[in-house]
Structure formats: C-alpha cells, structure tokens
Motif scaffolding. Sequence first.
Motif, PDB file in Angstrom:
ATOM      1  N   THR A 136       3.229  -2.479   8.927  1.00  0.00           N
ATOM      2  CA  THR A 136       4.611  -1.990   8.851  1.00  0.00           C
ATOM      3  C   THR A 136       4.608  -0.786   7.919  1.00  0.00           C
ATOM      4  OG1 THR A 136       5.470  -4.240   9.077  1.00  0.00           O
ATOM      5  CG2 THR A 136       7.006  -2.549   8.301  1.00  0.00           C
ATOM      6  N   THR A 137       5.099   0.352   8.393  1.00  0.00           N
ATOM      7  CA  THR A 137       5.136   1.541   7.538  1.00  0.00           C
ATOM      8  C   THR A 137       6.554   1.764   7.014  1.00  0.00           C
ATOM      9  OG1 THR A 137       5.451   2.996   9.444  1.00  0.00           O
ATOM     10  CG2 THR A 137       3.200   2.682   8.674  1.00  0.00           C
ATOM     11  N   VAL A 138       6.601   2.263   5.794  1.00  0.00           N
ATOM     12  CA  VAL A 138       7.873   2.579   5.135  1.00  0.00           C
ATOM     13  C   VAL A 138       7.783   4.034   4.669  1.00  0.00           C
ATOM     14  CG1 VAL A 138       9.441   1.999   3.240  1.00  0.00           C
ATOM     15  CG2 VAL A 138       8.107   0.191   4.357  1.00  0.00           C
ATOM     16  N   ALA A 139       8.846   4.790   4.881  1.00  0.00           N
ATOM     17  CA  ALA A 139       8.861   6.173   4.411  1.00  0.00           C
ATOM     18  C   ALA A 139       8.667   6.194   2.899  1.00  0.00           C
ATOM     19  CB  ALA A 139      10.173   6.842   4.790  1.00  0.00           C
ATOM     20  N   LEU A 140       7.772   7.045   2.447  1.00  0.00           N
ATOM     21  CA  LEU A 140       7.434   7.082   1.026  1.00  0.00           C
ATOM     22  C   LEU A 140       8.655   7.374   0.161  1.00  0.00           C
ATOM     23  CD1 LEU A 140       5.071   6.807  -0.938  1.00  0.00           C
ATOM     24  CD2 LEU A 140       4.648   9.257  -0.676  1.00  0.00           C
ATOM     25  N   ASP A 141       9.583   8.149   0.682  1.00  0.00           N
ATOM     26  CA  ASP A 141      10.762   8.484  -0.114  1.00  0.00           C
ATOM     27  C   ASP A 141      11.887   7.454   0.024  1.00  0.00           C
ATOM     28  OD1 ASP A 141      11.539   9.041   2.460  1.00  0.00           O
ATOM     29  OD2 ASP A 141      12.018  11.158   2.120  1.00  0.00           O
ATOM     30  N   SER A 142      11.616   6.327   0.686  1.00  0.00           N
ATOM     31  CA  SER A 142      12.606   5.246   0.752  1.00  0.00           C
ATOM     32  C   SER A 142      12.803   4.642  -0.631  1.00  0.00           C
ATOM     33  CB  SER A 142      12.150   4.150   1.717  1.00  0.00           C
ATOM     34  OG  SER A 142      12.105   4.623   3.036  1.00  0.00           O
ATOM     35  N   SER A 166      13.129   1.793  -3.574  1.00  0.00           N
ATOM     36  CA  SER A 166      12.330   0.598  -3.860  1.00  0.00           C
ATOM     37  C   SER A 166      13.010  -0.649  -3.306  1.00  0.00           C
ATOM     38  CB  SER A 166      12.075   0.464  -5.362  1.00  0.00           C
ATOM     39  OG  SER A 166      13.264   0.619  -6.094  1.00  0.00           O
ATOM     40  N   ARG A 167      14.335  -0.589  -3.175  1.00  0.00           N
ATOM     41  CA  ARG A 167      15.070  -1.717  -2.578  1.00  0.00           C
ATOM     42  C   ARG A 167      14.690  -1.881  -1.096  1.00  0.00           C
ATOM     43  NH1 ARG A 167      19.458  -4.128  -4.689  1.00  0.00           N
ATOM     44  NH2 ARG A 167      19.811  -2.383  -6.129  1.00  0.00           N
ATOM     45  N   VAL A 168      14.548  -0.757  -0.379  1.00  0.00           N
ATOM     46  CA  VAL A 168      14.130  -0.817   1.032  1.00  0.00           C
ATOM     47  C   VAL A 168      12.727  -1.382   1.145  1.00  0.00           C
ATOM     48  CG1 VAL A 168      13.511   0.630   3.034  1.00  0.00           C
ATOM     49  CG2 VAL A 168      15.665   1.021   1.813  1.00  0.00           C
ATOM     50  N   TRP A 169      11.825  -0.925   0.266  1.00  0.00           N
ATOM     51  CA  TRP A 169      10.466  -1.465   0.252  1.00  0.00           C
ATOM     52  C   TRP A 169      10.481  -2.978   0.027  1.00  0.00           C
ATOM     53  CZ3 TRP A 169       5.539   0.653   0.831  1.00  0.00           C
ATOM     54  CH2 TRP A 169       5.462   2.051   0.972  1.00  0.00           C
ATOM     55  N   ALA A 170      11.287  -3.412  -0.937  1.00  0.00           N
ATOM     56  CA  ALA A 170      11.362  -4.841  -1.265  1.00  0.00           C
ATOM     57  C   ALA A 170      11.877  -5.646  -0.083  1.00  0.00           C
ATOM     58  CB  ALA A 170      12.259  -5.049  -2.482  1.00  0.00           C
ATOM     59  N   GLN A 171      12.896  -5.134   0.588  1.00  0.00           N
ATOM     60  CA  GLN A 171      13.443  -5.853   1.737  1.00  0.00           C
ATOM     61  C   GLN A 171      12.418  -5.937   2.867  1.00  0.00           C
ATOM     62  OE1 GLN A 171      16.664  -7.452   1.910  1.00  0.00           O
ATOM     63  NE2 GLN A 171      15.384  -8.388   3.498  1.00  0.00           N
ATOM     64  N   THR A 172      11.638  -4.876   3.042  1.00  0.00           N
ATOM     65  CA  THR A 172      10.594  -4.881   4.079  1.00  0.00           C
ATOM     66  C   THR A 172       9.543  -5.942   3.772  1.00  0.00           C
ATOM     67  OG1 THR A 172      10.942  -2.498   4.369  1.00  0.00           O
ATOM     68  CG2 THR A 172       8.953  -3.445   5.350  1.00  0.00           C
ATOM     69  N   LEU A 173       9.143  -6.035   2.504  1.00  0.00           N
ATOM     70  CA  LEU A 173       8.218  -7.093   2.100  1.00  0.00           C
ATOM     71  C   LEU A 173       8.823  -8.473   2.353  1.00  0.00           C
ATOM     72  CD1 LEU A 173       6.659  -5.834  -1.256  1.00  0.00           C
ATOM     73  CD2 LEU A 173       5.373  -6.619   0.742  1.00  0.00           C
ATOM     74  N   ALA A 174      10.074  -8.637   1.965  1.00  0.00           N
ATOM     75  CA  ALA A 174      10.747  -9.921   2.143  1.00  0.00           C
ATOM     76  C   ALA A 174      10.817 -10.302   3.619  1.00  0.00           C
ATOM     77  CB  ALA A 174      12.147  -9.865   1.536  1.00  0.00           C
ATOM     78  N   ASN A 175      11.026  -9.324   4.486  1.00  0.00           N
ATOM     79  CA  ASN A 175      11.060  -9.595   5.918  1.00  0.00           C
ATOM     80  C   ASN A 175       9.726 -10.142   6.406  1.00  0.00           C
ATOM     81  OD1 ASN A 175      13.639  -8.598   5.916  1.00  0.00           O
ATOM     82  ND2 ASN A 175      13.134  -6.628   6.837  1.00  0.00           N
ATOM     83  N   ILE A 195       0.300  -5.749   6.315  1.00  0.00           N
ATOM     84  CA  ILE A 195       0.216  -4.602   5.404  1.00  0.00           C
ATOM     85  C   ILE A 195       1.535  -3.838   5.440  1.00  0.00           C
ATOM     86  CG2 ILE A 195      -0.996  -2.433   4.933  1.00  0.00           C
ATOM     87  CD1 ILE A 195      -3.361  -3.756   6.628  1.00  0.00           C
ATOM     88  N   ILE A 196       2.093  -3.605   4.259  1.00  0.00           N
ATOM     89  CA  ILE A 196       3.272  -2.750   4.121  1.00  0.00           C
ATOM     90  C   ILE A 196       2.778  -1.450   3.507  1.00  0.00           C
ATOM     91  CG2 ILE A 196       5.619  -2.548   3.247  1.00  0.00           C
ATOM     92  CD1 ILE A 196       5.105  -4.994   5.080  1.00  0.00           C
ATOM     93  N   SER A 197       2.745  -0.389   4.307  1.00  0.00           N
ATOM     94  CA  SER A 197       2.091   0.857   3.910  1.00  0.00           C
ATOM     95  C   SER A 197       3.077   2.018   3.890  1.00  0.00           C
ATOM     96  CB  SER A 197       0.958   1.176   4.891  1.00  0.00           C
ATOM     97  OG  SER A 197       0.466   2.483   4.708  1.00  0.00           O
ATOM     98  N   SER A 198       2.794   2.984   3.042  1.00  0.00           N
ATOM     99  CA  SER A 198       3.576   4.218   3.072  1.00  0.00           C
ATOM    100  C   SER A 198       3.243   5.009   4.333  1.00  0.00           C
ATOM    101  CB  SER A 198       3.284   5.073   1.831  1.00  0.00           C
ATOM    102  OG  SER A 198       2.165   5.907   2.037  1.00  0.00           O
ATOM    103  N   ASP A 199       4.179   5.842   4.748  1.00  0.00           N
ATOM    104  CA  ASP A 199       3.961   6.650   5.941  1.00  0.00           C
ATOM    105  C   ASP A 199       3.082   7.867   5.654  1.00  0.00           C
ATOM    106  OD1 ASP A 199       5.800   8.036   4.408  1.00  0.00           O
ATOM    107  OD2 ASP A 199       7.106   8.587   6.083  1.00  0.00           O
ATOM    108  N   PHE A 257       0.841  -1.204   0.000  1.00  0.00           N
ATOM    109  CA  PHE A 257       0.000   0.000   0.000  1.00  0.00           C
ATOM    110  C   PHE A 257       0.875   1.253   0.000  1.00  0.00           C
ATOM    111  CE2 PHE A 257      -3.474   2.788   1.311  1.00  0.00           C
ATOM    112  CZ  PHE A 257      -4.533   2.231   0.623  1.00  0.00           C
ATOM    113  N   PRO A 258       1.480   1.576  -1.161  1.00  0.00           N
ATOM    114  CA  PRO A 258       2.442   2.685  -1.212  1.00  0.00           C
ATOM    115  C   PRO A 258       1.829   4.030  -1.607  1.00  0.00           C
ATOM    116  CG  PRO A 258       2.534   1.455  -3.257  1.00  0.00           C
ATOM    117  CD  PRO A 258       1.429   0.834  -2.432  1.00  0.00           C
ATOM    118  N   SER A 259       0.593   4.285  -1.195  1.00  0.00           N
ATOM    119  CA  SER A 259      -0.134   5.475  -1.637  1.00  0.00           C
ATOM    120  C   SER A 259       0.602   6.779  -1.322  1.00  0.00           C
ATOM    121  CB  SER A 259      -1.519   5.538  -0.987  1.00  0.00           C
ATOM    122  OG  SER A 259      -2.359   4.539  -1.496  1.00  0.00           O
TER     123      SER A 259
END
Length: 374
Positions: free
Chosen positions: A317-323, A325-334, A299-303, A278-280
């Motif tokens: 789990t929230t990920v900074a929107l400006d992170s 795509s590699r960080v997003w992928a690793q978060t999903l993999a985790n 849910i992996i969501s943008s902050d 959910f990277p809105s």
Amino acid sequence: MHKPIHVAQIMGRMMGGGVEATIMNHYRFLDHDQIQFDFIAQDDSDNIPLEAISTAGGHVYTVPSYKNLPKYIEACEKLFKEIQPDIVHSNMNALSVFPLSAAKHAEIPIRIAHSHSTDNPNEFIKTTAKTLLRPFSKIYPTHLVACGSLSAEWLFGKTAVQSGNVHYIRNAIDLQRFVFNRVQRKNLRDSIGVVDGQFVVGQIGRFSAQKNQMLSIEIMQHLIQIIPDAVLVFLGIGDMMNAVKEKVANLGLERHVRFMGLRHDANSWYSAFDALLFPSLYEGLPLTVIEAQAAGLPIISSDHVTEEAFVNKKLITTVALDSSSRVWAQTLANTFSNTYRRTNIDHTTVLQEAGYEIRDSARDMQQWYQQIAA
C-alpha cells in the motif's frame, strides 16, 4: 594453480545498511576459488563483518572518510597500487567518481560504478553535491552497474540505460531465510512483551534523514489513538538515532516504541511484525522491501519508492509522502482492521522469477565478472 579474479569492493562507511547487505549476500554465494573480494571501508565505519569476510578468504582495508577528500583519494590510490585488484567495484553512488579516479591513476584496468540509490530535493546539501558529481559519473568507470532502472537512469542518464550500457545486479536475498515462521514470531514478540493480537509495526534501516524515522514517530502518535496498544519496533543504528529517541521521549511514546539496535536476526523479525512501515524520502531499490515480501508481510510505503521493488503488489500500500501523519496512521490501522492473518503461503516463487534469489544472482554476478575480466 588458477588465481581467482580479485575484486576490490568500495563500501564507504559501513553501518549495516542495505548496500552492504547486498554485496555481502552475493559474496557468501560466490565460488571463492573463482572470485575473491577485498572490502575497502572508511575508518569511521560502525559495522564491518570482519569474521564473515575473513572466513571466506577476503580482506578488509580501511581508508579515511571521503569527507577529507585529498586524504581519501590518496589512500585509495596507494592501496590499489599495493593490492593490485583486477577489478575495482565502487558502491558509493555519485561519490564513486573519487575512488574510481584513484583506481584509474593506479592503472586498475576494470573499474565499475554501481548505482544503488537516487536523491531527494529536501536533502538540499546532499542533493546539490550529488547533482554536481553526476556529470562525472561515466568518466572513470569502464562498466556501469545498477540495482534497477530508476537508479541507473538517475546516475548514468537515459541514454546509457536505453543503449543497454548498464548491467543490472538485483538486490537479491536468500529467499528461504525470510519465509514466515510462527515459532520465531512468538519468541520475538514474547521477548519485547507483546501479546497475541497486539499490532506490531516494524521499520528496518539505518537512522538517517532518508529513512524518515521522525515521520514514523509522528505516525505512531496518531496510530495509538486508533489502536491504543500498538507498538513500533525499530531495527538499525545510525547518526539520527538519538534524535529519534529524544522525540519519542518528548511525545511520551516510550511504552509504544522499541529500539532493538543492529540485529543479525532481522530475517526473523519480519515474521514478528504485522506490517512494515517504509516512509523513505527516496530509494534505489530497497532490500528491506524485497525481504518483507518474501515473508508475506504487508508494507505501507511512501510513493517515493520505486515501483520496481513492488513485485507482489497484493502486499503493498503506497501513501503520498506529503500526506499527513494522521493519514499514514489510518492506512496502517486499515491493514490491521482488515484482519490480515500471517500464514505459511509461499511468497518466494514470484520473487525468484523476478531475479531476487541470491543463488541465481550470485551465479550471474560471477559469470559477469569472468566475462569482463577475460
């Protein structure tokens, strides 16, 4: 015989999105002897649930797109004078100024502005238009409504929120329809050629800049370097769908991405997924996030998504929107490597207590309409 209160719901362009789902969810659970809806949709709509509306006794009327503003306002005013609703309820966020001005000119006594969203500075043209319209958001409505405090404050301002002038209608759902189902999981995964143990990421929503599917494809490019057989499943349609498909082809990701289109069994797909992406860029209070929580789906969501939507924080789990795509992928993999196993644990009680059970919310909506129309 007592006539039901007649509410005209202004829907804009209907494309099977969350705003439409929220209004339709409530509509299905109202007592139609007490409250009846008509739906005013733009004539460029792609997905109007005609059968569901007519079966419940409602009507659908189409008007030109608001992009031709004079024709849109003229058509709305003419229609309001013709059907004479007791209430006009506009779901067009900052754009509600236009149908509600038409409703005032048509002398409709009760006019509701409903804020479902916020904005994003990166969408310059859209945000500029919204910013220009926001000061007018309280001129034409007699009542203010929002799905949550963030969307209320964005459109109506802090003073309106703090003074208690905003009524809240939650983006409620039929919680039991989203409970994890192992049989549905197997059937749907089989239907897309996914085997047991394969990592399936889902994204549900219309294809638009706001929903950020372009980033999802970049995330996928990195995810398959970590989990080579991972699959991303899109549910939805929209103006950016072809551009996203083109990006998938250019990156050679066809084997890893499935486009399922607009589905009427979206509730079952939450059981099929292993995580919701959910990277809105921005949201009001997203229905999809509520639905996923009812299913117990991580849910992996943008902050940039309001925390109001995160009822069961263990799933988020929230990920900074400006992170990257590699960080997003690793978060999903985790999420996958944590060996999260979908179970039949009840995730609905906490959502019901937070006001997201549709039967409760529809009853509250009905009582509120009756109160303001009295």
